[in-house]
Motif scaffolding. Structure first.
Motif, mmCIF file in Angstrom:
data_model
loop_
_atom_site.group_PDB
_atom_site.id
_atom_site.type_symbol
_atom_site.label_atom_id
_atom_site.label_comp_id
_atom_site.label_asym_id
_atom_site.label_seq_id
_atom_site.Cartn_x
_atom_site.Cartn_y
_atom_site.Cartn_z
ATOM 1 N N GLY A 35 -0.155 -5.016 -1.712
ATOM 2 C CA GLY A 35 -0.858 -4.087 -1.911
ATOM 3 C C GLY A 35 -2.353 -4.205 -2.199
ATOM 4 N N ALA A 41 -5.080 0.034 -2.958
ATOM 5 C CA ALA A 41 -3.768 0.153 -3.633
ATOM 6 C C ALA A 41 -4.486 -0.078 -5.569
ATOM 7 N N TYR A 95 4.641 -0.034 -6.397
ATOM 8 C CA TYR A 95 4.181 -0.945 -5.221
ATOM 9 C C TYR A 95 5.505 -0.989 -4.415
ATOM 10 N N ARG A 101 7.772 -0.016 3.779
ATOM 11 C CA ARG A 101 7.016 1.332 3.482
ATOM 12 C C ARG A 101 7.341 1.994 4.614
ATOM 13 N N ASN A 133 -5.640 6.602 0.222
ATOM 14 C CA ASN A 133 -4.144 6.472 -0.078
ATOM 15 C C ASN A 133 -3.247 7.475 -0.198
ATOM 16 N N SER A 136 0.646 7.505 -1.244
ATOM 17 C CA SER A 136 0.466 7.516 -2.606
ATOM 18 C C SER A 136 0.453 8.745 -3.163
#
Length: 176
Positions: A35, A41, A95, A101, A133, A136
């Motif tokens: 990350g 991240a 994470y 992913r 990101n 996220s």
């Protein structure tokens, strides 16, 4: 332990959730470093030692996602303050290992972390996410987080100022 079936990248798989232990730290730290290497991240530049990480994170609500025999991702909480009035408020981290992913693991971890946090009495979870990101941000919004605002030039990475978005999720069952 909890079992959940997820679908992603045109395949279905079973994922096991379990509590993190000190013995899991090498796998957790490796995912954390992946990350860090994305540059989107965290402001951290290296993984801490287990002792440093353990001291900074709330002892409960430390989850692992296991696929097969491998740690695919992790989620944990850190306190936002040492003051007792904020005892039900925590910052969360999720994470996912690079090779896992895009398969729904981050969303599944965050959903389970919300359940665990509410069982432990947390009424507010917050997250600071780089605007770049997008993945996220999307999983947080799917879990009921809302963007409160943008913290402009909040920190530097490699001499470059970075913004973060502040997201928050209020429990519908704790603290109402």
């Amino acid at each position: 332990m909890w079992l959940k079936n997820i679908s992603g990248k045109n395949k279905s798989m079973s994922m096991l959730f379990r509590k993190m232990t000190p013995a899991d730290w090498p796998s957790v730290a490796a995912i954390y470093l992946e990350g860090i290497r994305t540059g989107n991240a965290t402001f951290q530049t290296e993984a801490p030692t287990w002792e440093e990480w353990d001291k900074a994170h709330i002892p409960h609500c430390r989850l692992l996602a296991i696929i097969g025999e491998e740690v695919a991702g992790w989620a944990a909480l850190t306190p936002v303050s040492g003051r007792c009035v904020y005892a039900g408020v925590a910052e969360e981290s999720v994470y996912v290992g690079e090779k896992f992913r895009g398969q729904g693991i981050g969303l599944a971890l965050l959903e389970q972390l919300v359940v665990e946090s509410e069982a432990e009495g947390f009424w507010t979870l917050q997250a600071g996410i780089f605007p770049e990101n997008i993945g996220s941000i999307r999983i947080h919004e799917k879990c009921g987080f809302r963007v409160l605002g943008r913290r402009e030039r909040i920190g530097q990475m490699g001499g470059v100022w970075r913004d973060t978005l502040l997201l928050e999720r209020r429990s519908a069952v704790v603290g109402v």
